[in-house]
Design an enzyme around this catalytic site. Structure first.
Site, mmCIF file in Angstrom:
data_model
loop_
_atom_site.group_PDB
_atom_site.id
_atom_site.type_symbol
_atom_site.label_atom_id
_atom_site.label_comp_id
_atom_site.label_asym_id
_atom_site.label_seq_id
_atom_site.Cartn_x
_atom_site.Cartn_y
_atom_site.Cartn_z
ATOM 1 N N GLU A 1 -29.592 1.658 -63.439
ATOM 2 C CA GLU A 1 -30.572 2.621 -62.910
ATOM 3 C C GLU A 1 -29.983 4.028 -62.893
ATOM 4 O OE1 GLU A 1 -32.872 4.927 -59.992
ATOM 5 O OE2 GLU A 1 -30.751 4.454 -59.953
ATOM 6 N N GLU B 1 -17.883 7.525 -47.052
ATOM 7 C CA GLU B 1 -19.122 6.773 -47.285
ATOM 8 C C GLU B 1 -18.760 5.463 -47.984
ATOM 9 O OE1 GLU B 1 -23.383 7.775 -49.226
ATOM 10 O OE2 GLU B 1 -21.847 7.081 -50.596
HETATM 11 P P1 0O2 Z 1 -22.792 9.580 -56.508
HETATM 12 O O1 0O2 Z 1 -22.382 10.241 -57.774
HETATM 13 O O2 0O2 Z 1 -22.849 8.079 -56.639
HETATM 14 O O3 0O2 Z 1 -22.013 10.024 -55.320
HETATM 15 P P2 0O2 Z 1 -27.230 12.477 -49.415
HETATM 16 O O4 0O2 Z 1 -27.730 12.768 -50.837
HETATM 17 O O5 0O2 Z 1 -25.903 11.737 -49.421
HETATM 18 O O6 0O2 Z 1 -27.182 13.685 -48.562
HETATM 19 P P3 0O2 Z 1 -29.001 10.328 -49.099
HETATM 20 O O7 0O2 Z 1 -29.642 10.417 -50.447
HETATM 21 O O8 0O2 Z 1 -29.886 9.993 -47.953
HETATM 22 O O9 0O2 Z 1 -28.276 11.612 -48.689
HETATM 23 O O10 0O2 Z 1 -27.820 9.293 -49.153
HETATM 24 P P4 0O2 Z 1 -27.894 7.767 -49.456
HETATM 25 O O11 0O2 Z 1 -29.276 7.267 -49.454
HETATM 26 O O12 0O2 Z 1 -26.935 7.146 -48.500
HETATM 27 O O13 0O2 Z 1 -27.374 7.682 -50.947
HETATM 28 C C1 0O2 Z 1 -26.210 8.288 -51.384
HETATM 29 C C2 0O2 Z 1 -25.571 7.535 -52.552
HETATM 30 O O14 0O2 Z 1 -26.087 6.208 -52.687
HETATM 31 C C3 0O2 Z 1 -25.840 8.168 -53.901
HETATM 32 O O15 0O2 Z 1 -24.882 9.147 -54.101
HETATM 33 C C4 0O2 Z 1 -25.690 7.002 -54.859
HETATM 34 O O16 0O2 Z 1 -24.325 6.696 -55.094
HETATM 35 C C5 0O2 Z 1 -26.283 5.865 -54.059
HETATM 36 N N1 0O2 Z 1 -27.730 5.736 -54.280
HETATM 37 C C6 0O2 Z 1 -28.710 6.048 -53.410
HETATM 38 N N2 0O2 Z 1 -29.915 5.795 -53.926
HETATM 39 C C7 0O2 Z 1 -29.714 5.281 -55.155
HETATM 40 C C8 0O2 Z 1 -30.586 4.804 -56.186
HETATM 41 O O17 0O2 Z 1 -31.803 4.807 -56.068
HETATM 42 N N3 0O2 Z 1 -29.983 4.368 -57.327
HETATM 43 C C9 0O2 Z 1 -28.641 4.346 -57.513
HETATM 44 N N4 0O2 Z 1 -28.164 3.882 -58.658
HETATM 45 N N5 0O2 Z 1 -27.792 4.807 -56.547
HETATM 46 C C10 0O2 Z 1 -28.319 5.255 -55.397
HETATM 47 P P5 0O2 Z 1 -25.111 10.380 -55.080
HETATM 48 O O18 0O2 Z 1 -24.528 11.582 -54.413
HETATM 49 O O19 0O2 Z 1 -26.541 10.455 -55.486
HETATM 50 O O20 0O2 Z 1 -24.293 10.050 -56.346
#
Ligand code: 0O2
Length: 221
Positions: A159, A144
């Site tokens: 955030e 990713e």
């Molecule tokens: P980490 O610790 O950073 O890895 P998924 O949860 O992957 O099955 P989703 O939510 O559709 O599906 O995935 P998306 O939208 O691609 O987002 C995944 C990652 O993007 C998150 O990983 C965050 O790193 C980042 N992200 C998404 N939305 C936000 C947000 O609103 N704020 C911030 N700060 N980061 C965001 P993880 O696994 O949540 O955390």
């Protein structure tokens, strides 16, 4: 326990190699652009591998058994790369460079820059398939990739901290503040790009005007 630890470590190894491979490819794209356009597309790159614990937690959250097979088939963010760029245009230039490579396959694009999340989050998310050559053959590993500007990254880090501090239920006044800050991020990105282009333009006209003076043999001095 020891056996289980070894199994996860073994499972994660190709993901680490995929990050190593992708880092090299990104470096080549950035260096080449620097050489040809005298501009740097990136500020910094960070990579991370999910830990076995966070993989298992995510699988359970998705209602699946926390097995290696489920992780391999259903999770696409076990390996993650975050690329931080100076300007919004650099995000899309990098995206295009990655898209044009025959040794990478972009299988999913989520453009939270054109379509920000309701809380204001902006970033370009890609799921990229990276070929990794192992002794047993080539494996295609999902990574990713999050690409965003410095300003977007600044916002996302704050955030993220607030989100975890309040365990996902952020008070309304902070939510409002974050949304306003996200609008400021957008404005800042646009303004910085304008100033940057202006300076580049000035730089060019300066060079031209010196050239004209030299051509005129100093008659106007
Ligand atoms: P980490 O610790 O950073 O890895 P998924 O949860 O992957 O099955 P989703 O939510 O559709 O599906 O995935 P998306 O939208 O691609 O987002 C995944 C990652 O993007 C998150 O990983 C965050 O790193 C980042 N992200 C998404 N939305 C936000 C947000 O609103 N704020 C911030 N700060 N980061 C965001 P993880 O696994 O949540 O955390």
């Amino acid at each position: 326990m020891e056996e289980k630890f070894k199994m996860w470590k073994n499972f994660l190894l190709p993901y680490k190699f995929a990050l190593d491979e992708l880092k090299t490819k990104v470096n080549i794209m950035v260096e080449e652009t620097k050489y040809m356009e005298e501009t740097s597309l990136i500020e910094h790159v960070k990579t991370r591998l999910k830990t076995p614990d966070s993989i298992m937690t995510k699988l359970e959250r998705k209602g699946m058994k926390p097995t290696v097979a489920n992780a391999s088939e259903n999770l696409f963010d076990i390996a993650g790369m975050r690329i931080v760029t100076p300007f919004k245009s650099d995000v899309y230039q990098l995206y295009n460079l990655m898209m044009n490579r025959t040794d990478l396959k972009i299988v999913e694009v989520k453009d939270y820059i054109r379509f920000p999340k309701s809380n204001g989050y902006q970033s370009l998310h890609l799921i990229v398939k990276v070929p990794v050559t192992l002794s047993k053959g080539i494996e295609h590993i999902f990574v990713e990739v999050q690409i965003r500007t410095l300003a977007m990254d600044f916002w996302a880090s704050l955030e993220h901290k607030i989100y975890y501090k309040y365990e996902a239920s952020i008070p309304a006044y902070l939510e409002k503040g974050l949304k306003e800050a996200a609008d400021t991020v957008k404005e800042l990105d646009d303004k910085m790009k304008l100033i940057h282009d202006e300076v580049e333009g000035l730089h060019t006209s300066k060079v031209i005007s010196i050239h004209v003076k030299e051509d005129e043999g100093g008659r106007k001095r």
